[in-house]
Motif scaffolding. Sequence first.
Motif, PDB file in Angstrom:
ATOM      1  N   GLU A  55     -47.446  22.403  -6.600  1.00 24.98           N
ATOM      2  CA  GLU A  55     -47.055  22.331  -5.112  1.00 24.98           C
ATOM      3  C   GLU A  55     -48.269  22.975  -4.519  1.00 24.98           C
ATOM      4  OE1 GLU A  55     -44.459  21.712  -3.651  1.00 24.98           O
ATOM      5  OE2 GLU A  55     -43.119  21.200  -5.126  1.00 24.98           O
ATOM      6  N   THR A  56     -49.138  24.040  -5.045  1.00 25.14           N
ATOM      7  CA  THR A  56     -50.159  24.393  -4.184  1.00 25.14           C
ATOM      8  C   THR A  56     -51.334  23.250  -3.946  1.00 25.14           C
ATOM      9  OG1 THR A  56     -49.899  26.590  -5.104  1.00 25.14           O
ATOM     10  CG2 THR A  56     -52.081  26.240  -4.067  1.00 25.14           C
ATOM     11  N   LEU A  57     -51.642  22.619  -5.078  1.00 21.67           N
ATOM     12  CA  LEU A  57     -52.718  21.473  -4.943  1.00 21.67           C
ATOM     13  C   LEU A  57     -52.044  20.510  -4.149  1.00 21.67           C
ATOM     14  CD1 LEU A  57     -53.982  21.884  -8.759  1.00 21.67           C
ATOM     15  CD2 LEU A  57     -55.154  22.782  -6.654  1.00 21.67           C
ATOM     16  N   ALA A  58     -50.895  20.306  -4.161  1.00 14.32           N
ATOM     17  CA  ALA A  58     -50.380  18.772  -3.391  1.00 14.32           C
ATOM     18  C   ALA A  58     -50.128  19.373  -1.927  1.00 14.32           C
ATOM     19  CB  ALA A  58     -48.896  18.598  -4.130  1.00 14.32           C
ATOM     20  N   ASP A  59     -50.271  20.561  -1.546  1.00 15.46           N
ATOM     21  CA  ASP A  59     -50.263  20.997  -0.095  1.00 15.46           C
ATOM     22  C   ASP A  59     -51.236  20.442   0.824  1.00 15.46           C
ATOM     23  OD1 ASP A  59     -49.021  22.815   2.142  1.00 15.46           O
ATOM     24  OD2 ASP A  59     -51.234  23.232   1.906  1.00 15.46           O
ATOM     25  N   TYR A  60     -50.994  19.819   1.928  1.00 19.16           N
ATOM     26  CA  TYR A  60     -51.874  19.624   3.100  1.00 19.16           C
ATOM     27  C   TYR A  60     -51.836  20.434   4.272  1.00 19.16           C
ATOM     28  CZ  TYR A  60     -54.154  16.803   6.724  1.00 19.16           C
ATOM     29  OH  TYR A  60     -55.185  16.339   7.576  1.00 19.16           O
ATOM     30  N   GLY A  61     -50.643  20.785   4.373  1.00 13.90           N
ATOM     31  CA  GLY A  61     -50.409  21.583   5.736  1.00 13.90           C
ATOM     32  C   GLY A  61     -51.029  22.878   6.045  1.00 13.90           C
ATOM     33  N   VAL A  62     -50.901  23.588   5.026  1.00 12.10           N
ATOM     34  CA  VAL A  62     -51.645  24.957   5.036  1.00 12.10           C
ATOM     35  C   VAL A  62     -53.081  24.929   4.870  1.00 12.10           C
ATOM     36  CG1 VAL A  62     -51.843  27.303   3.918  1.00 12.10           C
ATOM     37  CG2 VAL A  62     -49.575  26.045   3.872  1.00 12.10           C
ATOM     38  N   GLY A  63     -53.740  23.777   3.959  1.00  2.00           N
ATOM     39  CA  GLY A  63     -55.001  23.841   3.788  1.00  2.00           C
ATOM     40  C   GLY A  63     -55.523  23.231   5.215  1.00  2.00           C
ATOM     41  N   SER A  64     -55.023  22.286   5.866  1.00  2.00           N
ATOM     42  CA  SER A  64     -55.479  21.622   6.919  1.00  2.00           C
ATOM     43  C   SER A  64     -55.315  22.903   8.066  1.00  2.00           C
ATOM     44  CB  SER A  64     -54.896  20.517   7.202  1.00  2.00           C
ATOM     45  OG  SER A  64     -55.285  20.064   8.270  1.00  2.00           O
ATOM     46  N   TYR A  65     -54.333  23.692   8.195  1.00  2.00           N
ATOM     47  CA  TYR A  65     -54.082  24.457   9.456  1.00  2.00           C
ATOM     48  C   TYR A  65     -54.983  25.506   9.193  1.00  2.00           C
ATOM     49  CZ  TYR A  65     -51.789  27.483  12.499  1.00  2.00           C
ATOM     50  OH  TYR A  65     -51.139  28.316  13.840  1.00  2.00           O
ATOM     51  N   PHE A  66     -55.170  26.342   7.966  1.00  2.00           N
ATOM     52  CA  PHE A  66     -56.397  27.286   7.639  1.00  2.00           C
ATOM     53  C   PHE A  66     -57.698  26.883   7.833  1.00  2.00           C
ATOM     54  CE2 PHE A  66     -53.264  30.595   5.773  1.00  2.00           C
ATOM     55  CZ  PHE A  66     -52.490  30.452   7.082  1.00  2.00           C
ATOM     56  N   GLY A  67     -57.984  25.512   7.536  1.00  2.00           N
ATOM     57  CA  GLY A  67     -59.377  24.967   7.728  1.00  2.00           C
ATOM     58  C   GLY A  67     -59.951  25.243   6.221  1.00  2.00           C
TER      59      GLY A  67
END
Length: 531
Positions: A193-205
Motif C-alpha cells: 500500500e505504501t509503494l502504491a500510494d501517490y497522494g501522500v508522496g505527491s502532496y509531501f513532495g
Amino acid sequence: MLCILLALPLLGVFGAWLVPDANSLALLRHQASTILPGYALTSLLLAVGVGAGVALLGGATAAAVTLFEFPGRRLLTWALLLPLAMPAYVLAYASTDFLQYSGPLQTGLRGLTGAEGPLWPDVRSLPGAVLLFTLALYPYVYLLTRGALLERGLHLMEAARVLGAGLAQRILTVALPLARPALAAGVALALMETLADYGVGSYFGLATFTTGIYKAWLSMDDRIAAAQLATLLMAVVAVLLWVEQRAQSRLRYASGRGAVRGREARPVRLCGHRAMLAVVLCATPVVLGFVVPVAVLLHGVWREARFGEFGLPWARFLGWAWTSLQLATLSALAAVALAMLIGFVLRSRPRGVARPLARLVSLGYAVPGAVIAVGLLGPVGWVQAAAPGSAFAGWVTAGITGSIGGLLYAYLVRFSAVALQSVEAGYARIPQSFDDTARTLGASSWRLFAGVHAPLLTRSALAAALLVFVDVMKELPATLVLRPFDSDTLAVVAYQLARDERLAEAALPSIAIVVVGLIPVLLLSRAMRER
C-alpha cells in the motif's frame, strides 16, 4: 479470455522493454545517473520506516488486547480498526492542516508560551510520511497478528505459565514466535500500500517511484520511460507479494489445527501502571489516526460553512458524490459478476488452465494504480503509432482514454482480485456433494449455478461488492490519469483542493470518503465482537 483481458495492462507494462526506442533508453540512462537513485533511496527509506512502524505498533496493540485484560480493552479491540477507514492521503491533509505553522495547534501553543517561529519541523517530510503511513496502515498487522494470537496464543501462554514461565519469558518464547508469520504478512501488505500510494508522496513532495512514474509520463511526455520505471516498481511489489503469500501459508499452518479453549485460558489481568501503559498504547493510534483527523475535517467543514465566501459547495459536492457512487457501483457489480463466473469455472474445472490465469488476475490488486494506468495507456500509444488515423486506433483511443469504460477497466484490473477472493472463500464453504447431487438429478451447469451456488454465495457476493465499492471510492492514482473530462470523483477533488492549499474546502469530500470507509470497518468490528 476474460482473465487474459484483465492481465493485458500488466503485460503491457513489461512490453515497454520490447520496444527499441533510442530516446526512451537515453532518458532512462539519464534518470539512472540523476534522479533514479533518489527515487530508490526515498522509497527504500519510506518502506523501512513504515515496515518497522507498523510491525511495532500493530504487533504491540494486537498482543495487548489479545493476551492481557485492562480497562477499556473491549472498546479498544474494535476501535483499533477505525484508522482503516482513513485513507493515507486524507490523513495527510488533516494532519497538515492541524500541525502546520498556521494550524490551530501551533497557533495556540505560541499564544500560550509567547514563542516565535515554528515549534517543530514541517510535517511534509519523509519522517512525517512514515508516521502517517504507520498510523493509517498498522491495522493490517493488527488484524493478522490478533487472529494468530487468538487462535492459540491464550492457550499456549497459559500452558507456559503452568510450566513455570514468567510473563516476559512467555511473551518472548511463545507469543512472538507465534505471531511472526502474521507480522510478516501484515508488513508486506502495508508496504504494498505504501509503494502504491501517490497522494501522500505527491502532496509531501517526495521523490518516490510512483511520483517518478507520473513525472515521466505527464511532465516528460515519455510513456516508454514511465512503463520502464513501472516495471522496476512491479518487481519490488512482486517480491513483497511473494513474502506475503509465504507468510500467509505459514500462518495457516500455525493456526490451522485451532485451539482447544478452556476456561483456564484467559487474558492476563494487568493492574496499576501496566494497565495504564496498555491503555495509552492502544488508545494513542486510535486518537492520532482517526479521532483527531476526523475532528480536524469536521472543523474544516464548519469553518468553510460559516466563513467561506460561498459557503459549502453542496451542488458541486453532490455532483462529485454522484460520479463516485456511479463508478463505485458499476465497478462493484462488474467485479462481482466476473468473480462469480471465474469462481464457478474454478469450481467446475479445478485442474484446468483457468486456475493459473485466475492467479494472474489476482496480481492486479498488488499492482499500484499508477502502473495500471501506464499499462492501459501504453498499448493505446502503440496502436496509434502502428495505425495512425485508422478507425481501429480511434476506437481504442476513445474507449480507453478519457472515458468511463477505460476507468472501469482499470478498476476491474485493480480490484477484481478482492471480489474473487471473497467468492472463492464462499465456494470453500459449499460441500462438493451439493454439486454431485444436482448433476445426478440432471441439472445443467447454468441450473447448478443459479439454483444451488448463487443462493449460497449471496453473503460472499455482497461482501465482495462492498469491498470493491469502498476501494473504488478511495482510489486516486488511476482515476487522476484516466477520468473523463469534467467527471471528478471525491478522491480527485480532495487531492486537487489540498494541493492548492484549500484544505478547508478539501474537508467535505474527505470526510465523505471516511464515512464510506467506515462501513466495512464497522462490519468487521461487529464480526470481531461476535468472535
